[in-house]
Write an enzyme that holds these catalytic residues in place. Sequence first.
Site, PDB file in Angstrom:
ATOM      1  N   HIS A   1      -1.917  -2.356  -0.489  1.00 22.63           N
ATOM      2  CA  HIS A   1      -1.441  -3.602  -0.527  1.00 22.63           C
ATOM      3  C   HIS A   1      -2.392  -4.355  -0.347  1.00 22.63           C
ATOM      4  O   HIS A   1      -2.663  -5.733  -0.649  1.00 22.63           O
ATOM      5  CB  HIS A   1      -0.188  -3.524  -0.059  1.00 22.63           C
ATOM      6  CG  HIS A   1       1.014  -2.944  -0.589  1.00 22.63           C
ATOM      7  ND1 HIS A   1       1.849  -3.537  -1.619  1.00 22.63           N
ATOM      8  CD2 HIS A   1       1.385  -1.522  -0.436  1.00 22.63           C
ATOM      9  CE1 HIS A   1       2.691  -2.351  -1.888  1.00 22.63           C
ATOM     10  NE2 HIS A   1       2.480  -1.563  -1.278  1.00 22.63           N
TER      11      HIS A   1
ATOM     12  N   GLU B   1       9.443  -2.835  -5.932  1.00 23.88           N
ATOM     13  CA  GLU B   1       8.823  -1.607  -5.780  1.00 23.88           C
ATOM     14  C   GLU B   1      10.009  -0.772  -6.503  1.00 23.88           C
ATOM     15  O   GLU B   1      11.226  -1.020  -6.280  1.00 23.88           O
ATOM     16  CB  GLU B   1       8.559  -1.368  -4.549  1.00 23.88           C
ATOM     17  CG  GLU B   1       9.604  -1.058  -3.442  1.00 23.88           C
ATOM     18  CD  GLU B   1       9.604   0.368  -2.574  1.00 23.88           C
ATOM     19  OE1 GLU B   1       9.082   1.263  -3.096  1.00 23.88           O
ATOM     20  OE2 GLU B   1       9.806   0.138  -1.439  1.00 23.88           O
TER      21      GLU B   1
HETATM   22 ZN   LIG Z   1       2.987   0.404  -1.080  1.00 20.28          ZN
HETATM   23 ZN   LIG Z   2       3.900   0.307   2.016  1.00 17.17          ZN
END
Ligand SMILES: [Zn+2]
Ligand SMILES: [Zn+2]
Lengths: 734, 514
Positions: free
Chosen positions: A72, A202
């Site tokens: 990230h 996610e």
């Molecule tokens: Zn991730």
């Molecule tokens: Zn993560």
Amino acid sequence: MAIECLVLGAGQEVGKSCVVVSIGGRRIMFDCGMHMGYLDNRRYPDFSRISESGDFNAALTCIVITHFHLDHVGALPYFTEICGYNGPIYMTYPTKALAPLMLEDYRKVMVERRGEEEQFSFDHIVDCMKKVTAIDLKQVIQVDKDLSICAYYAGHVLGAAMIYAKVGDNAMVYTGDYNMTPDRHLGAAQIDRLELDLLITESTYATTIRDSKYAREREFLKAVHKCVDAGGKVLIPTFALGRAQELCLLLDDYWERMNLKVPIYFSAGLTIQANMYYKMLIGWTSQKIKEAYGTRNAFDFKHVCSFDRSLVNAPGPCILFATPGMISGGFSLEVFKQWAPSEKNLVTLPGYCVAGTVGHKLMSGKPTRIDLDKDTCIDVRCQIHQMSFSPHTDAKGIMDLLSFLSPKHVILVHGEKPKMAILKGRIESELGIPCFYPANNEAVSVPAGQTIRVDVTKSFLRNHFNRNFNLSKHEPLCFSDTIINHEEISEICSNERIAEGILLMEKNKIAKIVSENDLLHKLDAKEHTVQLAFCCPVKVKNSQQSLDFSTGGTKPLPGESNSEPNPPHQPEKLLRAVSGFVQRQIQTCHVTRGPVHPGDLMRPDSPPDGPDTAPNNLSQPSEMNASFGTPFCSLLELLSREFESKIDCCNIQKTFDHLQLKSFQARICLNDLCSYRIQQGQSDCKTETFFCCSWSLSDDILARKLLGIMREVELDISNIAFLLPEHASEHMEM
Amino acid sequence: MPYFIFYVSAADVNGCMEKVQPLKYAEEACYNSTLVLKAFSSGLEIGSCNWKINAPRRNFVYLSSSIFESAQAIDFDYRSLQGADIILFSDMSTINNIEEDFNHIGGSQSDVNKDDKDLILGDASIPRPVFAEDDTSELLMDKCEILEENDKMSFITSYIIDSVREGGSVLIPIGRLGVALQLLEQISDLLKSLSMEVPIFIISTTAEQTLAFTNAIPEWLCKRRQEKLFCGEPLFGHAELMKEKKLHVFPLLYSSDLLLKWQEPCIVFTLHWTLRLGPASHLLSRWHAVSSCLLILEQGIDAEMALSPFKSKSMKVLQCSFLSGIQSHKIFPLLSILRPKLVLFPDDLRPLCTSQNSSSFSLLFYSVNSTLRVPSLQDEFEGRLMTDLAFQLQPRRLFSKEIAIARLRGKLVLSKGKYLLLSPKKPINLPSLRMLLWGSVDAARLLVALKEKGIDCSIENENTVLDKDTKSLRIKVSETATVETNGTETTICTENGTMAALIHETMSSICEGI
Ligand SMILES: [Zn+2]
Ligand SMILES: [Zn+2]
């Protein structure tokens, strides 16, 4: 206006998270990660798609990083220091503190162990982090005049945040990685019920439902305990941050409870340094740890001892945390080589290992030999324990979050394509929310509503709330801008109630929503009132005795007519009373708001107080109630019962001389010359009485319906007697 | 020992705190969809704040004692307070200075006297010293303030060290936490640089927790301390001092642990600043007669009074004042940067106002225990109209004025103090007829218009009603309807709905309406 979402990374895969969202004229980059599985240019997002000219400062409004994991934040120093992005970057305090440790650790591994040419230097990391603005949870950050962002707790790792972004009327959330269940050191994700056009979530565990984490933690502890009891050594390969602290909390606590003395080591100074950060950032951990830290900081591990390389081969059991997590090289591989050949020892593996690493090889089956390169091979006889707890939400958590927020659109990232497809199906069928899962470098555009800034006048609101209060049978609202009233207003607003008004647009001024009165005032005009009226004949019968009712108007007053041989039945008496009253109050037969029409004025037997004051006579109801009101009401009562039985209305207002439903009014008319009687042939005077009706245009449909009823019904005045006793007192109060 | 009645129990305190909803700086708290409250750091202490409150038609800032640059807490975030209509100014920290200045000059400094009317109306047209915003912020954020405070701190610290050198102990009653923490830090730094070993004690039942807390709240601290987080250093030095056994923290004065560590001269931070409560009073009775000992007092406490129970006092007393709010010369430049329309100002601080410095906004003075009526500054409520609803409207230009109007029906929602008009779930059936007419209806024109529509009609009678100016005309429309009009009012009388609609339509074609 649409929200456009360009997925540069983590599209149908896990790795290099990076999504660029155009919203309300602003362009935000969420996360700037690297892919750990690639060494070529696929490791970074394809930034050229943001701006062909490479002027990223002009192309982006800001970057927001959700957490310190390299998938990230890994590409951030490259993007700022090599690609030249100079604009604002936001991340939470823990992420700003811990991300450089992760980046530096990775850089060292890459350069020292793989002998690779470095993508960015230590100085790059330092310079990059200087550009970062640290933010707190729930703090509304005004990036510019229109764009505001706000971070919400995401669980997952220390400092992980879900990011809410709002430009004008359009709003969205990018979740980053999150966990909907609390773990040993972090709380569960928390977010307000926001109005969202778009949610980007996610979907690592798009199809998995996980059971209790505690059971799996117990399994892990049991395996470790068994190993050290038998004198074995336990190797726990982890990244320096996150999992290391979580497992250490678990072990430290267990050691305390079980009174174990076996030493726990951290191989790298980095982890010890990281603990220092965790101690300062305790406010971002779970509630339990937060509550206890006043007396003891949970990250002051009691059983952790300082480590020295010579201890690797020291006799006796021990626990060792070593980096990197997937045994891809470095110290964890070094120790693995030495400990793997003994069946007494134990190696734990994280839930997920990238292909090509030793960890991945150990996960797939149970190899007895691992060939590192042509010269080195390792005998693997040790026990392997794979940890299955993960700091990601499972499918249930994703669905829970979506149904809680009910955004207008959903985009899935950070997951595997087939599983994403299944989850998309569930989201669309179970929640009815359109869902997308674009691949890398694909863009998705979703529509988003917009508003226009207007002014709203007091009088418009007052009308609206008054109307609704009347509808809900409340007292009319005395409206001002004090809080008490707004309390009631917001309650009302929760139901769908339609407000009516006029939008007033003036050159170079903010449009205004006004009431009719506001408009007239603005135009300096007077309303031209339009009333509708009709004096409607209604059939009347007496099922007990025939009655000459219609002559009441011209007959002598009741007092003088008592010469009949038989005393009249009560209904007759009542009707006489009625007609007497009407005689005196003849002026009541006119449209309330309309002009005093000639028909009334020409009555020969007007009361002595004269026509000017006549309409005001109605303002003395109490006297009339006492003498005549009751029977008079009863005729109206009969009519109103007819209305109530034929149309769905329960709020007919009755006073002693008329009944009213919305603006529709009806009163008995005994004026033969009433100007609102449209003569259509000869009416049958013996069986008809007239109700003079008036209403305003807005209630025309209702009024026509009521007139239709009046034309059809036949009022049975013998019923008046039965009505009388129970209603008398009620009418007195009117 | 003085006797105190405790009006509240610990349970009361906990019960009260449970009702409190904690907020972060700049977090939006909504009360009942109507009020939006936001707190912004004031710099005075860790967590202290000013409030920005928005409600329909009203918004204001509650401005309390603020410090532009703090050694502990986040700086005064005044930029976030910009744009409110009203500022309730309640930083009273300059009140003592005013009285002094005022007496000194003889009360003639200000041109705003008590007798003046209460409201000073600002007039933007009056030329006034124009500060560019940048200049003003420079004035506000000048380094003088913090440098002055640091000088003060250094002076006090060196005075303390001198006392200890002479063998005297030092008693520092804890008033403001921030001040105590800063003194602690400076004293230990100086001791270290002089290689002196003098024990420092903090005696308080809450000290341990408080110290632990200060090292775990980087988000609430000033930039300099936040940098420590990013470098992985503790936010405050006290954890290290405790580890090195230079700082000892005890909940109570009389404990065997403390007696073991006790050694004089020493430096003691303890409660209570009134010197009437807690370990401070005990230590004072021990040290008041020792001339080498030192007592540090914050200004505002009457030293004579505080020490009056002790007959023979030879202990040295150092009184010091620390910055506790906005300095008087910065008040008006600050207010002008915040651009309010109206400032509610304490009457006690009236001498600070000159008509010159308040010219960009109006001033209204308030005083204790009297209610001040604040005029409404906005007539209208702020609202937003969804575009999809706006597209369904049929606006019409009025020829007489540069105005367009449209009937509107929508779902009204109040959210965060703003009204929002959305498309209702059902389609919005806008009335096809003009429901509101204005202007006069000329009977003759109506007659012509009706005839144009092919309706048979005639004037039935002409009647002058009592009011001489209004002429009432009655038109008979075919056999089923009549229309009565007097110019300002019209009554349509018919049983036939279609006919009524037709007549109404004809009417609205000859006068304005919506
Ligand atoms: Zn991730
Ligand atoms: Zn993560």
